[in-house]
Design a protein around this motif. Structure first.
Motif, mmCIF file in Angstrom:
data_model
loop_
_atom_site.group_PDB
_atom_site.id
_atom_site.type_symbol
_atom_site.label_atom_id
_atom_site.label_comp_id
_atom_site.label_asym_id
_atom_site.label_seq_id
_atom_site.Cartn_x
_atom_site.Cartn_y
_atom_site.Cartn_z
ATOM 1 N N PHE A 56 0.832 -1.207 0.000
ATOM 2 C CA PHE A 56 0.000 0.000 0.000
ATOM 3 C C PHE A 56 0.868 1.259 0.000
ATOM 4 O O PHE A 56 0.550 2.241 -0.682
ATOM 5 C CB PHE A 56 -0.928 0.013 1.219
ATOM 6 C CG PHE A 56 -2.015 -1.027 1.185
ATOM 7 C CD1 PHE A 56 -2.497 -1.501 -0.029
ATOM 8 C CD2 PHE A 56 -2.553 -1.522 2.355
ATOM 9 C CE1 PHE A 56 -3.505 -2.467 -0.068
ATOM 10 C CE2 PHE A 56 -3.563 -2.473 2.332
ATOM 11 C CZ PHE A 56 -4.036 -2.949 1.116
ATOM 12 N N ASP A 57 1.955 1.235 0.780
ATOM 13 C CA ASP A 57 2.859 2.386 0.813
ATOM 14 C C ASP A 57 3.454 2.651 -0.567
ATOM 15 O O ASP A 57 3.628 3.798 -0.980
ATOM 16 C CB ASP A 57 3.989 2.149 1.823
ATOM 17 C CG ASP A 57 3.510 2.307 3.254
ATOM 18 O OD1 ASP A 57 2.432 2.903 3.445
ATOM 19 O OD2 ASP A 57 4.209 1.824 4.167
ATOM 20 N N GLU A 100 -9.258 -4.697 4.216
ATOM 21 C CA GLU A 100 -9.205 -3.237 4.301
ATOM 22 C C GLU A 100 -8.963 -2.662 2.909
ATOM 23 O O GLU A 100 -7.850 -2.679 2.396
ATOM 24 C CB GLU A 100 -8.105 -2.801 5.258
ATOM 25 C CG GLU A 100 -7.972 -1.298 5.425
ATOM 26 C CD GLU A 100 -9.263 -0.619 5.845
ATOM 27 O OE1 GLU A 100 -9.784 0.177 5.045
ATOM 28 O OE2 GLU A 100 -9.751 -0.914 6.948
ATOM 29 N N LYS A 101 -10.026 -2.163 2.266
ATOM 30 C CA LYS A 101 -9.932 -1.659 0.897
ATOM 31 C C LYS A 101 -9.564 -0.178 0.826
ATOM 32 O O LYS A 101 -9.185 0.317 -0.224
ATOM 33 C CB LYS A 101 -11.265 -1.865 0.164
ATOM 34 C CG LYS A 101 -11.874 -3.252 0.268
ATOM 35 C CD LYS A 101 -11.185 -4.251 -0.608
ATOM 36 C CE LYS A 101 -11.917 -5.583 -0.611
ATOM 37 N NZ LYS A 101 -11.262 -6.597 -1.432
ATOM 38 N N LYS A 102 -9.683 0.534 1.949
ATOM 39 C CA LYS A 102 -9.531 1.997 1.918
ATOM 40 C C LYS A 102 -8.202 2.473 1.333
ATOM 41 O O LYS A 102 -8.176 3.461 0.590
ATOM 42 C CB LYS A 102 -9.739 2.566 3.322
ATOM 43 C CG LYS A 102 -11.201 2.548 3.761
ATOM 44 C CD LYS A 102 -11.387 3.219 5.111
ATOM 45 C CE LYS A 102 -12.858 3.201 5.514
ATOM 46 N NZ LYS A 102 -13.062 3.816 6.842
ATOM 47 N N PRO A 103 -7.057 1.807 1.656
ATOM 48 C CA PRO A 103 -5.799 2.294 1.061
ATOM 49 C C PRO A 103 -5.814 2.295 -0.461
ATOM 50 O O PRO A 103 -5.163 3.121 -1.097
ATOM 51 C CB PRO A 103 -4.756 1.316 1.620
ATOM 52 C CG PRO A 103 -5.341 0.823 2.899
ATOM 53 C CD PRO A 103 -6.814 0.733 2.643
ATOM 54 N N LEU A 104 -6.564 1.365 -1.047
ATOM 55 C CA LEU A 104 -6.630 1.289 -2.515
ATOM 56 C C LEU A 104 -7.602 2.306 -3.091
ATOM 57 O O LEU A 104 -7.621 2.527 -4.302
ATOM 58 C CB LEU A 104 -7.034 -0.122 -2.947
ATOM 59 C CG LEU A 104 -6.005 -1.209 -2.680
ATOM 60 C CD1 LEU A 104 -6.557 -2.578 -3.055
ATOM 61 C CD2 LEU A 104 -4.709 -0.931 -3.432
ATOM 62 N N SER A 124 -6.721 8.553 -3.515
ATOM 63 C CA SER A 124 -6.497 9.122 -4.847
ATOM 64 C C SER A 124 -5.146 8.702 -5.428
ATOM 65 O O SER A 124 -5.037 8.430 -6.622
ATOM 66 C CB SER A 124 -6.593 10.647 -4.785
ATOM 67 O OG SER A 124 -6.468 11.209 -6.076
ATOM 68 N N SER A 125 -4.113 8.630 -4.575
ATOM 69 C CA SER A 125 -2.790 8.243 -5.072
ATOM 70 C C SER A 125 -2.779 6.815 -5.585
ATOM 71 O O SER A 125 -2.153 6.511 -6.608
ATOM 72 C CB SER A 125 -1.749 8.403 -3.955
ATOM 73 O OG SER A 125 -2.117 7.662 -2.805
ATOM 74 N N SER A 126 -3.502 5.917 -4.903
ATOM 75 C CA SER A 126 -3.573 4.519 -5.345
ATOM 76 C C SER A 126 -4.381 4.393 -6.633
ATOM 77 O O SER A 126 -4.000 3.670 -7.555
ATOM 78 C CB SER A 126 -4.194 3.648 -4.251
ATOM 79 O OG SER A 126 -3.389 3.622 -3.096
#
Length: 405
Positions: free
Chosen positions: A145-146, A174-178, A181-183
């Motif tokens: 994710f990072d 956990e889908k939020k990191p994807l 906007s950057s992802s």
């Protein structure tokens, strides 16, 4: 296989006659000869007025993009890249063990990210058990994710990350990191610049993270996503890419303002091509009809669909021709425009079609269709009966037992 075994000579037709390199943007002059855009532009900007290959004087210095050749070059380039990746994977020996994977995950934060991730992708491809093992490793998903948040411009590395995320999408809770906007921008970059397989994987990843209304809206409103998905619908593209884009659009086109943006992006004309032209796969026809049905729920979609008599007639043609699912979707669309919203122009376009819509509907009512489809067929027949006094005159007494009124 050694690296020398992978040396492939590019077909001469793919090479620019000026630079002798594989063309990135092939364009054709009025003489019919194709060059790379940058090379021929430099030639013309230097004051030349002849075709470099034939030395003919140019009647016009305009050139036309050679889309077919560009697509062939892209397919060839993707094939070479795929073979190189397979060779690199083979060179990295067999599937890593779990102990090796633990070590590779610890190395993801150093300069060997690509090498480590390539082996991890190989491990993940192997089995469901391996993917579950990866999810349980502390820090692995956070490291990926990072990377998505702080991506550079190395498209090959980004493709590897997208593939691992796509393989593990069902395991990621956990889908939020994807959805940041950057992802989403990183995923969009692969759709724009990646290989065909990577584009399909990226679109599949978008679909997998569209788990609720909020996530669907966030994906749809990310700048450039809808435009690229609609662009991928072109019949000039690979059918697998068409199907992936249709599935994703169906998934995220829920909110009214998203539907309007999808329509404004030129989706309906692309769907019309898929429905109208021969040799379209059953799955693509079904998905095209499903997306049309979705777009009918907003006024802009209805106006564009019911005022296109060619599209309406193409939809009629699919009744009883493709599959039960396509038939039900086609009847639903026809019922919406002719009965639910009662557009007279649409009623006329459907009723006057050469495919004899009434015959199709009567046959459909005798088939093993659902109660809802049978009811919609009855409603449509009533509409066409009112609009055409003679439309049932050709049916003899042997068929009167199936008439609904």
């Amino acid at each position: 296989m050694g690296r020398n075994d992978l040396y492939i000579t590019a077909p001469s037709i793919f090479r620019c006659p000026i630079s002798l390199d594989v063309m990135k943007s092939p364009v054709s002059l009025c003489t019919g000869v194709t060059y790379d855009r940058a090379s021929i532009q430099r030639w013309l900007d230097s004051g030349n007025n002849t075709c470099p290959a034939t030395m003919q004087v140019l009647q016009s210095k305009d050139f036309v993009p050679n889309r077919n050749l560009q697509r062939l070059i892209q397919i060839w380039s993707d094939s070479v890249a795929r073979r190189q990746l397979e060779a690199d994977s083979a060179a990295n020996s067999a599937v890593p063990s779990q102990d090796q994977i633990n070590l590779l995950v610890k190395q993801l934060d150093n300069n060997n990210f690509f090498s480590s991730l390539t082996k991890i992708v190989c491990f993940a491809r192997e089995s469901e058990e391996n993917r579950e093992f990866l999810v349980r490793i502390d820090g692995f998903l956070n490291a990926v994710f990072d990377f998505m948040r702080n991506v550079g411009s190395d498209i090959k590395l980004i493709e590897q990350v997208v593939e691992i995320l796509n393989l593990m999408s069902s395991k990621i809770l956990e889908k939020k990191p994807l959805l940041e906007s950057s992802s989403l921008s990183t995923i969009l970059l692969v759709i724009q610049r990646g290989s065909l397989d990577s584009q399909i994987q990226s679109i599949g990843l978008l679909k997998s993270i569209a788990v609720d209304g909020e996530s669907k809206l966030k994906i749809a409103e990310e700048d450039g996503v809808l435009q690229e998905l609609v662009k991928s619908l072109s019949r000039e593209n690979d059918p697998s890419l068409n199907e992936a884009s249709l599935s994703c659009l169906i998934e995220i086109t829920m909110h009214k303002r998203v539907k309007i943006k999808v329509i404004q992006s030129g989706t309906i004309p692309e769907l019309k091509k898929h429905i109208s032209e021969p040799n379209t796969s059953v799955s693509i026809i079904e998905k095209s009809l499903k997306l049309l049905e979705t777009l009918l729920s907003c006024r802009e979609g209805r106006v564009e669909i019911w005022h296109d008599s060619v599209l309406l007639q193409a939809i009629v043609q699919k009744v009883l021709k493709v599959s039960n699912k396509a038939t039900e979707q086609a009847v639903t669309i026809l019922w919406c425009v002719c009965c639910l919203f009662r557009d007279e122009k649409a009623q006329g376009a459907v009723g006057n079609t050469n495919s004899n819509v009434m015959t199709k509907l009567l046959l459909l009512m005798q088939s093993n269709c659902s109660a809802a489809v049978r009811k919609m067929s009855v409603d449509l027949l009533k509409i066409f009966r009112v609009n055409s006094k003679s439309c049932l005159s050709s049916y003899d007494t042997k068929t009167t037992h199936i008439m609904p009124f």
